[in-house]
Write a protein that holds these residues in place. Structure first.
Motif, short mmCIF file in Angstrom:
data_model
loop_
_atom_site.label_atom_id
_atom_site.label_comp_id
_atom_site.label_asym_id
_atom_site.label_seq_id
_atom_site.Cartn_x
_atom_site.Cartn_y
_atom_site.Cartn_z
N ALA A 322 0.78 -1.18 0.00
CA ALA A 322 -0.07 0.11 -0.05
C ALA A 322 0.81 1.09 -0.09
O ALA A 322 0.62 2.20 -0.59
CB ALA A 322 -0.91 -0.19 1.42
N GLU A 323 1.95 1.19 0.53
CA GLU A 323 2.80 2.42 0.94
C GLU A 323 3.38 2.71 -0.60
O GLU A 323 3.69 3.87 -1.13
CB GLU A 323 3.94 2.11 1.76
CG GLU A 323 4.84 3.24 2.44
CD GLU A 323 5.58 2.82 3.59
OE1 GLU A 323 6.68 3.12 3.15
OE2 GLU A 323 5.17 2.36 4.56
N LYS A 324 4.03 1.61 -1.23
CA LYS A 324 4.66 1.83 -2.38
C LYS A 324 3.49 2.37 -3.38
O LYS A 324 3.91 3.11 -4.32
CB LYS A 324 5.19 0.63 -3.05
CG LYS A 324 6.48 -0.13 -2.05
CD LYS A 324 6.59 -1.22 -2.86
CE LYS A 324 8.08 -2.03 -2.37
NZ LYS A 324 9.18 -1.30 -2.95
N ALA A 325 2.46 1.84 -3.47
CA ALA A 325 1.28 2.18 -4.40
C ALA A 325 0.87 3.61 -4.42
O ALA A 325 0.64 4.31 -5.18
CB ALA A 325 -0.01 1.41 -3.98
N GLN A 326 0.87 3.89 -2.78
CA GLN A 326 0.34 5.44 -2.52
C GLN A 326 1.48 6.40 -2.89
O GLN A 326 0.85 7.53 -3.41
CB GLN A 326 -0.02 5.70 -1.22
CG GLN A 326 -1.47 4.89 -0.42
CD GLN A 326 -1.61 4.32 0.76
OE1 GLN A 326 -0.45 4.74 1.60
NE2 GLN A 326 -2.47 3.81 1.09
N ALA A 327 2.63 6.02 -2.91
CA ALA A 327 3.50 6.89 -3.41
C ALA A 327 3.56 7.21 -4.89
O ALA A 327 3.93 7.97 -5.30
CB ALA A 327 5.09 6.42 -3.07
N LEU A 328 2.64 6.16 -5.64
CA LEU A 328 2.62 6.15 -7.16
C LEU A 328 1.24 6.88 -7.53
O LEU A 328 0.87 6.73 -8.65
CB LEU A 328 2.91 4.95 -7.64
CG LEU A 328 4.25 4.59 -7.56
CD1 LEU A 328 4.44 2.82 -7.99
CD2 LEU A 328 5.20 5.26 -8.75
N GLY A 329 0.64 7.37 -6.55
CA GLY A 329 -0.87 7.67 -6.72
C GLY A 329 -1.86 7.04 -6.67
O GLY A 329 -3.09 7.28 -7.13
N LEU A 330 -1.81 5.71 -6.26
CA LEU A 330 -2.98 4.61 -6.03
C LEU A 330 -3.59 4.78 -4.59
O LEU A 330 -2.88 4.87 -3.73
CB LEU A 330 -2.45 3.42 -6.45
CG LEU A 330 -1.54 2.85 -7.82
CD1 LEU A 330 -1.03 1.67 -7.85
CD2 LEU A 330 -2.31 3.69 -8.96
#
Length: 368
Positions: A322-330
């Motif tokens: 989730a952290e990686k995804a949120q950093a990419l705007g997901l």
């Protein structure tokens, strides 16, 4: 400790980054329809370990698995083989016991150093090349192609699925050095047969399997067009294949699919864009040794995400994903179990929406 069980049966050997499982099942199904007794070795399994080893679609009996382990348990302690190596030996011994006519054997990760590469097959097949398992196989297309090309054997014909120019040259050079007749799907006019494998990437797999059967036929094996057509239309029934663009429900449309790397997701996302739905709900979990960032960077920002982790040690924790995804705007929420994420997606999705479940074969295993 076991002699050479690989010499006791005829085989077709299948490698590739994506599509090798589907191609293996297509080949097995067509050969079954022709009336051959067909062994099929694939990995990983979804629900039951025995899915990896089948004869005419039937899983190896539980009693045979137990018997095998009891027989070899003490013998292999001295050499400490891997789980995969033990499974390959089990498959090969079972194929001999079952007196099969032909086995379709899928490689594990690579080709050159793969346990299955002890085979000298009737035919070798490489489906395609993409960046996957880069920490083991190399970080460029030519390096990975060289590993897969390790299954090309002296004077054994090789069929290559749709491939890039970089991989093309590697395969041609290896085939020349082995004096192997090489057949590229891109250089052959391969007709399109309908199939019950409906995923967007299956066109390539169908063409690869069809060319492989044509080359196999040229070696003197009887394969009629009617058997191929029936085989392609009945893959799931004949072989038990699941998890490839598996439509689990219609309203909302729910699709479970085994795509797990950037090359696979590129095709999947193109197909999702062509579907008619209102909102997209993405249930996703991945394993830590994949190029997670590359996959996440491709995913649509307008979708709602349900981040989870399959119940295996290799799974990337849902919070990290989730952290990686949120950093990419997901945007989305985390869930402590795949089932919980799946249930939440169904709770929030409207009948006109689409739910996609994927990222790892292990995630799929927990929903189908």
């Amino acid at each position: 400790i076991a002699g050479n069980p690989e010499n006791g049966f005829k085989s077709i050997h299948v490698a590739g980054t994506n599509g090798k499982g589907s191609v293996s099942h297509l080949l097995a199904s067509a050969l079954q329809e022709q009336g051959y007794k067909v062994g099929l070795y694939t990995s990983p399994h979804l629900k039951d370990f025995r899915e990896r080893i089948r004869v005419n679609g039937e899983m190896i009996p539980e009693s045979m698995v137990i018997q095998f382990v009891e027989h070899y348990e003490k013998k292999w302690q001295a050499i400490a083989p891997s789980f995969f190596e033990i499974t390959v030996l089990m498959a090969f011994e079972y194929f001999n016991f079952a007196e099969i006519d032909i086995a379709v054997v899928e490689t594990g990760m690579g080709g050159r150093l793969d346990s299955t590469n002890v085979l000298t097959p009737e035919l070798s097949v490489i489906t395609n090349i993409g960046l996957d398992h880069v920490q083991f196989l190399g970080d460029t297309i030519p390096k990975i192609a060289l590993e897969k090309a390790g299954i090309i054997k002296s004077n054994v014909p090789i069929v290559i699925g749709p491939t890039s120019e970089e991989a093309y040259e590697v395969f041609r050079a290896k085939a020349k050095s082995q004096q192997s007749n090489i057949h590229f799907v891109q250089e052959n006019d391969v007709p399109k047969f309908p199939s019950d494998l409906i995923g967007p990437y299956q066109d390539e797999n169908l063409r690869t399997a069809l060319l492989a059967l044509k080359v196999f036929q040229s070696k003197g094996w009887k394969i009629e067009e009617d058997a191929v057509r029936k085989g392609f239309l009945n893959v799931k029934k004949n072989t038990g294949l699941r998890g490839r663009w598996d439509v689990l429900s219609e309203k909302p449309l729910c699709i479970a699919d085994c795509a797990h790397n950037a090359a696979g997701f590129e095709i999947v996302l193109n197909a999702l864009r062509k579907l008619n739905y209102h909102n997209l709900h993405f249930v996703i979990g991945m394993v830590g040794d994949k190029d997670v960032d590359a996959v996440l960077a491709m995913l649509p920002k307008e979708a709602t995400y349900y981040f989870c982790a399959a119940d295996i040690p290799r799974a990337l924790p849902e919070e990290v994903l989730a952290e990686k995804a949120q950093a990419l705007g997901l945007r989305g929420e985390t869930f402590t179990a795949v089932k919980k994420a799946f249930e939440a997606a169904h709770l929030y999705a409207k009948p006109e929406d689409c739910i996609y479940v994927g990222g790892s074969v292990f995630v799929i295993a927990e929903v189908i």
